[in-house]
Scaffold this motif. Structure first.
Motif, PDB file in Angstrom:
ATOM      1  N   ALA A 112       0.845  -1.197   0.000  1.00  0.00           N
ATOM      2  CA  ALA A 112       0.000   0.000   0.000  1.00  0.00           C
ATOM      3  C   ALA A 112       0.880   1.247   0.000  1.00  0.00           C
ATOM      4  N   HIS A 113       0.285   2.384  -0.388  1.00  0.00           N
ATOM      5  CA  HIS A 113       1.028   3.653  -0.440  1.00  0.00           C
ATOM      6  C   HIS A 113       0.170   4.731   0.205  1.00  0.00           C
ATOM      7  N   VAL A 114       0.693   5.288   1.292  1.00  0.00           N
ATOM      8  CA  VAL A 114       0.063   6.421   1.976  1.00  0.00           C
ATOM      9  C   VAL A 114       0.853   7.651   1.561  1.00  0.00           C
ATOM     10  N   ALA A 115       0.260   8.509   0.745  1.00  0.00           N
ATOM     11  CA  ALA A 115       0.968   9.601   0.079  1.00  0.00           C
ATOM     12  C   ALA A 115       1.288  10.746   1.039  1.00  0.00           C
ATOM     13  N   PRO A 116       2.078  11.726   0.576  1.00  0.00           N
ATOM     14  CA  PRO A 116       2.483  12.827   1.461  1.00  0.00           C
ATOM     15  C   PRO A 116       1.299  13.545   2.104  1.00  0.00           C
ATOM     16  N   GLY A 117       1.468  13.841   3.388  1.00  0.00           N
ATOM     17  CA  GLY A 117       0.504  14.662   4.099  1.00  0.00           C
ATOM     18  C   GLY A 117      -0.789  13.996   4.490  1.00  0.00           C
ATOM     19  N   CYS A 118      -0.913  12.688   4.314  1.00  0.00           N
ATOM     20  CA  CYS A 118      -2.142  12.000   4.738  1.00  0.00           C
ATOM     21  C   CYS A 118      -2.206  11.942   6.264  1.00  0.00           C
ATOM     22  N   ALA A 119      -3.437  11.905   6.780  1.00  0.00           N
ATOM     23  CA  ALA A 119      -3.657  11.802   8.222  1.00  0.00           C
ATOM     24  C   ALA A 119      -4.639  10.677   8.486  1.00  0.00           C
ATOM     25  N   LEU A 120      -4.138   9.565   9.022  1.00  0.00           N
ATOM     26  CA  LEU A 120      -4.968   8.411   9.337  1.00  0.00           C
ATOM     27  C   LEU A 120      -5.161   8.348  10.846  1.00  0.00           C
ATOM     28  N   ALA A 121      -6.406   8.403  11.285  1.00  0.00           N
ATOM     29  CA  ALA A 121      -6.708   8.295  12.706  1.00  0.00           C
ATOM     30  C   ALA A 121      -6.508   6.849  13.170  1.00  0.00           C
ATOM     31  N   GLY A 122      -6.826   6.577  14.437  1.00  0.00           N
ATOM     32  CA  GLY A 122      -6.567   5.265  15.008  1.00  0.00           C
ATOM     33  C   GLY A 122      -7.391   4.152  14.390  1.00  0.00           C
ATOM     34  N   ASP A 123      -6.794   2.942  14.370  1.00  0.00           N
ATOM     35  CA  ASP A 123      -7.491   1.714  13.973  1.00  0.00           C
ATOM     36  C   ASP A 123      -7.973   1.752  12.528  1.00  0.00           C
ATOM     37  N   VAL A 124      -7.194   2.365  11.653  1.00  0.00           N
ATOM     38  CA  VAL A 124      -7.512   2.402  10.222  1.00  0.00           C
ATOM     39  C   VAL A 124      -6.762   1.275   9.517  1.00  0.00           C
ATOM     40  N   THR A 125      -7.466   0.589   8.612  1.00  0.00           N
ATOM     41  CA  THR A 125      -6.862  -0.449   7.778  1.00  0.00           C
ATOM     42  C   THR A 125      -6.787   0.034   6.337  1.00  0.00           C
ATOM     43  N   VAL A 126      -5.606  -0.077   5.750  1.00  0.00           N
ATOM     44  CA  VAL A 126      -5.397   0.239   4.339  1.00  0.00           C
ATOM     45  C   VAL A 126      -5.010  -1.057   3.647  1.00  0.00           C
ATOM     46  N   GLY A 127      -5.832  -1.495   2.708  1.00  0.00           N
ATOM     47  CA  GLY A 127      -5.671  -2.809   2.091  1.00  0.00           C
ATOM     48  C   GLY A 127      -4.468  -2.931   1.182  1.00  0.00           C
ATOM     49  N   GLN A 128      -4.215  -4.150   0.744  1.00  0.00           N
ATOM     50  CA  GLN A 128      -3.086  -4.435  -0.142  1.00  0.00           C
ATOM     51  C   GLN A 128      -3.182  -3.598  -1.420  1.00  0.00           C
ATOM     52  N   ARG A 129      -2.054  -2.999  -1.770  1.00  0.00           N
ATOM     53  CA  ARG A 129      -1.878  -2.232  -3.020  1.00  0.00           C
ATOM     54  C   ARG A 129      -2.786  -1.003  -3.104  1.00  0.00           C
ATOM     55  N   ALA A 130      -3.463  -0.643  -2.019  1.00  0.00           N
ATOM     56  CA  ALA A 130      -4.305   0.553  -2.026  1.00  0.00           C
ATOM     57  C   ALA A 130      -3.434   1.804  -2.087  1.00  0.00           C
ATOM     58  N   PHE A 131      -3.996   2.886  -2.609  1.00  0.00           N
ATOM     59  CA  PHE A 131      -3.285   4.155  -2.722  1.00  0.00           C
ATOM     60  C   PHE A 131      -4.133   5.259  -2.117  1.00  0.00           C
ATOM     61  N   LEU A 132      -3.558   5.987  -1.166  1.00  0.00           N
ATOM     62  CA  LEU A 132      -4.214   7.141  -0.556  1.00  0.00           C
ATOM     63  C   LEU A 132      -3.521   8.390  -1.065  1.00  0.00           C
ATOM     64  N   GLY A 133      -4.235   9.234  -1.801  1.00  0.00           N
ATOM     65  CA  GLY A 133      -3.662  10.411  -2.426  1.00  0.00           C
ATOM     66  C   GLY A 133      -3.214  11.456  -1.431  1.00  0.00           C
ATOM     67  N   ALA A 134      -2.403  12.383  -1.911  1.00  0.00           N
ATOM     68  CA  ALA A 134      -1.792  13.389  -1.041  1.00  0.00           C
ATOM     69  C   ALA A 134      -2.846  14.148  -0.242  1.00  0.00           C
ATOM     70  N   GLY A 135      -2.583  14.283   1.048  1.00  0.00           N
ATOM     71  CA  GLY A 135      -3.400  15.123   1.903  1.00  0.00           C
ATOM     72  C   GLY A 135      -4.755  14.578   2.272  1.00  0.00           C
ATOM     73  N   CYS A 136      -5.025  13.310   2.014  1.00  0.00           N
ATOM     74  CA  CYS A 136      -6.336  12.787   2.400  1.00  0.00           C
ATOM     75  C   CYS A 136      -6.344  12.460   3.894  1.00  0.00           C
ATOM     76  N   SER A 137      -7.546  12.370   4.458  1.00  0.00           N
ATOM     77  CA  SER A 137      -7.697  12.060   5.873  1.00  0.00           C
ATOM     78  C   SER A 137      -8.701  10.932   6.030  1.00  0.00           C
ATOM     79  N   VAL A 138      -8.542  10.168   7.109  1.00  0.00           N
ATOM     80  CA  VAL A 138      -9.389   8.994   7.355  1.00  0.00           C
ATOM     81  C   VAL A 138      -9.768   8.995   8.831  1.00  0.00           C
ATOM     82  N   ILE A 139     -11.078   8.904   9.111  1.00  0.00           N
ATOM     83  CA  ILE A 139     -11.525   8.927  10.506  1.00  0.00           C
ATOM     84  C   ILE A 139     -11.287   7.559  11.152  1.00  0.00           C
ATOM     85  N   PRO A 140     -11.380   7.467  12.493  1.00  0.00           N
ATOM     86  CA  PRO A 140     -11.041   6.220  13.182  1.00  0.00           C
ATOM     87  C   PRO A 140     -11.873   5.026  12.730  1.00  0.00           C
TER      88      PRO A 140
END
Length: 210
Positions: free
Chosen positions: A145-173
């Motif tokens: 997986a790839h967590v791009a620059p500036g992302c903010a992942l809160a607690g207990d977040v799962t990012v799956g295989q080969r997933a891509f999170l674009g720059a500056g995205c955020s994910v709630i708990p």
């Protein structure tokens, strides 16, 4: 410190950052392999051929490798190819990153400057945690997986295989982002994203398939 010189696969922009990270953490970069084997320098490291050279390099005593390729699927395939050829995948972790002592790291991982990985987080093989990204407690960043620059992942977040999170995205708990999903830059994930989905916006909505 390195157990031996490292061969880097990939010669693009991501490789430039990785080569500097490897050097900063005490690794010697032996050279670079790329699909375009034309001789050239990548931040001072020489392109010496393509991945067909892996076996001959192993015979020369080069046993460590890093896959410095942004494409998640290709990075995973080449990582497994290098391991099958007997190479040890090393990690490229910036001295300017903050990684909890209770975090569990796989191999072949890039953790860039300014990244924060908090308590009891798992980062699996060949993942990228890019510059300034934050992964809070109990996270799970799956293989390649790839967590791009500036992302903010809160607690207990799962990012799956080969997933891509674009720059500056955020994910709630507590959210789960499925395998091969793509989250657009600046999106805010407030609901689970299924495997293979493209999600964009604030809040993030599934807009298609990748």
């Amino acid at each position: 410190m390195s157990a031996g010189p490292v061969i880097v696969l990939g010669a693009g922009g991501h490789a430039k950052v990785v080569i500097e990270l490897l050097r900063a953490s005490g690794h010697e970069v032996f050279g670079v392999l790329d699909a375009d084997p034309a001789p050239r320098a990548v931040v001072g490291a020489q392109v010496i051929g393509d991945d067909s050279m892996l076996e001959s390099l192993k015979a020369q005593g080069v046993t460590c490798a890093f896959i410095a390729i942004g494409d998640n699927g290709l990075r995973l395939r080449l990582g497994r190819k290098a391991q099958k050829a007997g190479f040890t995948l090393v990690n490229a972790i910036s001295p300017a990153a903050t990684v909890s002592s209770s975090a569990r790291l796989g191999v072949g991982i890039a953790i860039m400057a300014g990244a924060v990985i908090n308590a009891e987080t798992d980062v699996h093989d060949l993942a990228i945690i890019n510059s300034g990204a934050v992964v809070d407690h109990d996270g799970l960043i799956c293989e390649a997986a790839h967590v791009a620059p500036g992302c903010a992942l809160a607690g207990d977040v799962t990012v799956g295989q080969r997933a891509f999170l674009g720059a500056g995205c955020s994910v709630i708990p507590g959210m789960k982002i499925g395998d091969d999903a793509v989250i657009g830059a600046g999106a805010c994930v407030i609901r689970e994203i299924p495997a293979g989905a493209l999600a964009m916006g604030v809040p993030a909505r599934v807009t298609g398939r990748v």
